[in-house]
Motif scaffolding. Structure first.
Motif, PDB file in Angstrom:
ATOM      1  N   LEU A 188      15.315  73.557  89.701  1.00 23.37           N
ATOM      2  CA  LEU A 188      16.178  74.349  88.820  1.00 23.37           C
ATOM      3  C   LEU A 188      17.524  73.666  88.617  1.00 23.37           C
ATOM      4  O   LEU A 188      18.069  73.634  87.504  1.00 23.37           O
ATOM      5  CB  LEU A 188      16.381  75.755  89.406  1.00 23.37           C
ATOM      6  CG  LEU A 188      15.158  76.665  89.398  1.00 23.37           C
ATOM      7  CD1 LEU A 188      15.450  77.961  90.150  1.00 23.37           C
ATOM      8  CD2 LEU A 188      14.724  76.981  87.966  1.00 23.37           C
ATOM      9  N   VAL A 189      18.072  73.104  89.692  1.00 21.66           N
ATOM     10  CA  VAL A 189      19.349  72.385  89.590  1.00 21.66           C
ATOM     11  C   VAL A 189      19.187  71.143  88.712  1.00 21.66           C
ATOM     12  O   VAL A 189      19.997  70.874  87.819  1.00 21.66           O
ATOM     13  CB  VAL A 189      19.861  71.990  90.989  1.00 21.66           C
ATOM     14  CG1 VAL A 189      21.088  71.081  90.874  1.00 21.66           C
ATOM     15  CG2 VAL A 189      20.194  73.231  91.807  1.00 21.66           C
ATOM     16  N   THR A 190      18.103  70.389  88.961  1.00 17.59           N
ATOM     17  CA  THR A 190      17.863  69.149  88.217  1.00 17.59           C
ATOM     18  C   THR A 190      17.660  69.404  86.735  1.00 17.59           C
ATOM     19  O   THR A 190      18.279  68.761  85.881  1.00 17.59           O
ATOM     20  CB  THR A 190      16.645  68.415  88.791  1.00 17.59           C
ATOM     21  OG1 THR A 190      16.893  68.093  90.169  1.00 17.59           O
ATOM     22  CG2 THR A 190      16.365  67.141  88.016  1.00 17.59           C
ATOM     23  N   TYR A 191      16.786  70.350  86.407  1.00 14.69           N
ATOM     24  CA  TYR A 191      16.492  70.614  84.997  1.00 14.69           C
ATOM     25  C   TYR A 191      17.708  71.182  84.261  1.00 14.69           C
ATOM     26  O   TYR A 191      17.912  70.903  83.077  1.00 14.69           O
ATOM     27  CB  TYR A 191      15.302  71.562  84.864  1.00 14.69           C
ATOM     28  CG  TYR A 191      14.006  70.973  85.355  1.00 14.69           C
ATOM     29  CD1 TYR A 191      13.673  69.644  85.082  1.00 14.69           C
ATOM     30  CD2 TYR A 191      13.094  71.728  86.100  1.00 14.69           C
ATOM     31  CE1 TYR A 191      12.481  69.092  85.534  1.00 14.69           C
ATOM     32  CE2 TYR A 191      11.900  71.182  86.552  1.00 14.69           C
ATOM     33  CZ  TYR A 191      11.603  69.865  86.267  1.00 14.69           C
ATOM     34  OH  TYR A 191      10.424  69.315  86.711  1.00 14.69           O
ATOM     35  N   GLY A 192      18.528  71.954  84.965  1.00 14.22           N
ATOM     36  CA  GLY A 192      19.754  72.455  84.347  1.00 14.22           C
ATOM     37  C   GLY A 192      20.692  71.321  83.971  1.00 14.22           C
ATOM     38  O   GLY A 192      21.321  71.345  82.904  1.00 14.22           O
ATOM     39  N   ARG A 193      20.785  70.325  84.849  1.00 11.46           N
ATOM     40  CA  ARG A 193      21.632  69.156  84.566  1.00 11.46           C
ATOM     41  C   ARG A 193      21.040  68.315  83.443  1.00 11.46           C
ATOM     42  O   ARG A 193      21.759  67.827  82.560  1.00 11.46           O
ATOM     43  CB  ARG A 193      21.794  68.309  85.828  1.00 11.46           C
ATOM     44  CG  ARG A 193      22.757  67.144  85.663  1.00 11.46           C
ATOM     45  CD  ARG A 193      22.932  66.360  86.941  1.00 11.46           C
ATOM     46  NE  ARG A 193      21.741  65.600  87.290  1.00 11.46           N
ATOM     47  CZ  ARG A 193      20.931  65.906  88.289  1.00 11.46           C
ATOM     48  NH1 ARG A 193      21.168  66.971  89.027  1.00 11.46           N
ATOM     49  NH2 ARG A 193      19.875  65.168  88.553  1.00 11.46           N
ATOM     50  N   VAL A 194      19.714  68.144  83.458  1.00 10.71           N
ATOM     51  CA  VAL A 194      19.038  67.338  82.439  1.00 10.71           C
ATOM     52  C   VAL A 194      19.270  67.909  81.047  1.00 10.71           C
ATOM     53  O   VAL A 194      19.599  67.183  80.099  1.00 10.71           O
ATOM     54  CB  VAL A 194      17.522  67.262  82.740  1.00 10.71           C
ATOM     55  CG1 VAL A 194      16.766  66.719  81.546  1.00 10.71           C
ATOM     56  CG2 VAL A 194      17.264  66.383  83.961  1.00 10.71           C
ATOM     57  N   LEU A 195      19.115  69.216  80.909  1.00 10.08           N
ATOM     58  CA  LEU A 195      19.214  69.844  79.592  1.00 10.08           C
ATOM     59  C   LEU A 195      20.597  69.680  78.961  1.00 10.08           C
ATOM     60  O   LEU A 195      20.731  69.716  77.734  1.00 10.08           O
ATOM     61  CB  LEU A 195      18.851  71.326  79.691  1.00 10.08           C
ATOM     62  CG  LEU A 195      17.351  71.615  79.745  1.00 10.08           C
ATOM     63  CD1 LEU A 195      17.084  73.056  80.179  1.00 10.08           C
ATOM     64  CD2 LEU A 195      16.707  71.349  78.387  1.00 10.08           C
ATOM     65  N   GLN A 196      21.612  69.476  79.788  1.00 10.97           N
ATOM     66  CA  GLN A 196      22.955  69.282  79.258  1.00 10.97           C
ATOM     67  C   GLN A 196      23.103  67.943  78.532  1.00 10.97           C
ATOM     68  O   GLN A 196      24.008  67.774  77.711  1.00 10.97           O
ATOM     69  CB  GLN A 196      23.985  69.329  80.395  1.00 10.97           C
ATOM     70  CG  GLN A 196      24.046  70.647  81.136  1.00 10.97           C
ATOM     71  CD  GLN A 196      24.969  70.568  82.333  1.00 10.97           C
ATOM     72  OE1 GLN A 196      26.090  70.081  82.234  1.00 10.97           O
ATOM     73  NE2 GLN A 196      24.500  71.036  83.478  1.00 10.97           N
ATOM     74  N   TYR A 220      11.833  69.911  78.682  1.00 12.20           N
ATOM     75  CA  TYR A 220      12.602  70.256  79.878  1.00 12.20           C
ATOM     76  C   TYR A 220      12.950  71.746  79.934  1.00 12.20           C
ATOM     77  O   TYR A 220      13.093  72.313  81.025  1.00 12.20           O
ATOM     78  CB  TYR A 220      13.849  69.376  79.993  1.00 12.20           C
ATOM     79  CG  TYR A 220      13.527  68.038  80.611  1.00 12.20           C
ATOM     80  CD1 TYR A 220      13.093  67.950  81.928  1.00 12.20           C
ATOM     81  CD2 TYR A 220      13.632  66.861  79.878  1.00 12.20           C
ATOM     82  CE1 TYR A 220      12.766  66.736  82.500  1.00 12.20           C
ATOM     83  CE2 TYR A 220      13.314  65.633  80.447  1.00 12.20           C
ATOM     84  CZ  TYR A 220      12.871  65.583  81.762  1.00 12.20           C
ATOM     85  OH  TYR A 220      12.544  64.376  82.331  1.00 12.20           O
ATOM     86  N   ALA A 221      13.077  72.390  78.787  1.00  8.26           N
ATOM     87  CA  ALA A 221      13.262  73.841  78.782  1.00  8.26           C
ATOM     88  C   ALA A 221      12.023  74.530  79.358  1.00  8.26           C
ATOM     89  O   ALA A 221      12.127  75.498  80.125  1.00  8.26           O
ATOM     90  CB  ALA A 221      13.540  74.333  77.362  1.00  8.26           C
ATOM     91  N   GLU A 222      10.842  73.998  79.003  1.00  7.01           N
ATOM     92  CA  GLU A 222       9.603  74.545  79.550  1.00  7.01           C
ATOM     93  C   GLU A 222       9.510  74.265  81.047  1.00  7.01           C
ATOM     94  O   GLU A 222       9.051  75.110  81.830  1.00  7.01           O
ATOM     95  CB  GLU A 222       8.405  73.943  78.828  1.00  7.01           C
ATOM     96  CG  GLU A 222       7.080  74.574  79.221  1.00  7.01           C
ATOM     97  CD  GLU A 222       5.903  74.055  78.415  1.00  7.01           C
ATOM     98  OE1 GLU A 222       4.768  74.467  78.722  1.00  7.01           O
ATOM     99  OE2 GLU A 222       6.111  73.245  77.491  1.00  7.01           O
ATOM    100  N   CYS A 223       9.949  73.067  81.462  1.00  8.94           N
ATOM    101  CA  CYS A 223       9.980  72.741  82.898  1.00  8.94           C
ATOM    102  C   CYS A 223      10.865  73.731  83.647  1.00  8.94           C
ATOM    103  O   CYS A 223      10.523  74.186  84.745  1.00  8.94           O
ATOM    104  CB  CYS A 223      10.515  71.320  83.110  1.00  8.94           C
ATOM    105  SG  CYS A 223       9.390  69.993  82.620  1.00  8.94           S
TER     106      CYS A 223
END
Length: 335
Positions: A107-115, A126-129
């Protein structure tokens, strides 16, 4: 994949995130397949099957995308990195705690990625991830609660009146430092003790089964670092008469038969180290006591040194795949 939907080249961020995701998901598939060989609890088995399906779905998407974009697919981890015939190394309870911890990290990683992602197909992926991982985390949390295994953070009193800070001792050590921790400080202390507890269990298991003596010593060193950090972080909670997570190394069996290659275990542990660096960084930003900030900063330096030595060990054994690099213009200008 529809060739007409992706005319825009991947950015450095998008390429790097996808590349790292491929390595992490290929590792997860190996680990989860092994977990499923030795499992009794049907609820936890269903959870692991779900996690495996998600990792396989992510891997398939990235492999198809890289093929279309003519990007070299990483080697990652394959059936050669897992021995499904190896004896049980972990208990069912460990599997459950493992999934919960990995979903929190996701959750932390994907939140950072989406930015940092702009191409629509990559954003959608990545939103689906993120959605998948949130669902996995919710399922793991529900099972932990139902089985009475959830380690909840401590409870602190509700504020009853509006107050303002009047003394620098609220922040600065040596000026009559406040003893009471803020809610954010309690949360980060508890969470970092918990993740270090998982680190101790992982390094205990990996040091038992590692084939290389150097790798074994590295895991034992990692275990010592985690134990030292647990002792210091727990002492803050103990001074405020607050509970902290118990150890769960007992969820590791006495097996010495390795289910994973040393390469996979080194990569896995270094992923945990990177997550730990991020956790300590967040704790620094949310701490208002200088003694806590000093300790977290020191811990980060120790963990970064451990990570550097781990990377050197992987390079020595040709286990570290080179990530995507920017063009070296200096070399190119030499002809």
């Amino acid at each position: 994949m529809n060739n007409n939907l992706n005319p825009i080249k991947l950015t450095a961020a998008e390429l790097s995130y996808l590349w790292t995701s491929y390595l992490a998901d290929s590792m997860s598939i190996c680990v989860l397949k092994y977990f499923l060989v030795h499992i009794d609890d049907l609820d936890i088995k269903s959870l692991i099957n779900h996690a495996l399906e998600l990792s396989q779905k992510h891997l398939d998407f990235i492999r198809e995308l890289f093929t279309y974009e003519q990007i070299q697919i990483p080697q990652g981890f394959t059936e050669q990195d897992v021995n499904l015939l190896a004896k049980r190394l972990f208990s069912d309870i460990f599997y459950l705690r493992y999934i919960r911890n990995m979903s929190k990290g996701g959750l932390v990683t994907y939140g950072r990625v989406l930015q940092n992602v702009y191409r629509q197909d990559i954003r959608s992926f990545y939103a689906e991830c993120m959605t998948d991982t949130l669902e996995l985390d919710s399922k793991a949390t529900t099972i932990l609660l139902e089985k009475g295994l959830a380690m909840r953070p401590p409870i602190i009193p509700y504020p009853q009146k509006l107050e303002f800070v009047h003394k620098q001792s609220f922040i600065l050590e040596g000026l009559g430092r406040r003893e009471a921790l803020t809610g954010a400080e309690v949360t980060n202390l508890y969470a970092n003790v918990l993740t270090n507890r998982l680190g101790v269990a992982i390094t205990t298991a990996f040091s038992q089964v590692a084939k290389s003596n150097k790798v074994r010593k590295y895991f034992l060193r990692g275990k010592e670092v985690s134990l030292k950090h647990i002792k210091v972080l727990s002492s803050y909670l103990e001074m405020d008469s607050l509970g902290f997570p118990i150890a769960f190394e007992q969820e590791v069996t006495d097996s010495k038969e390795s289910p994973f290659s040393d390469k996979l275990m080194m990569f896995h542990f270094n992923l945990m180290i990177y997550a730990g660096v991020g956790n300590y960084g967040i704790a620094v930003s949310e701490s208002q006591r200088t003694d806590l900030v000093v300790d977290y900063t020191r811990f980060n330096m120790e963990v970064l040194k451990l990570s550097e030595d781990g990377a050197n060990l992987m390079i020595e054994n040709e286990w570290l795949e080179q990530p995507p690099l920017a063009a070296n213009r200096r070399d190119l200008s030499k002809g």
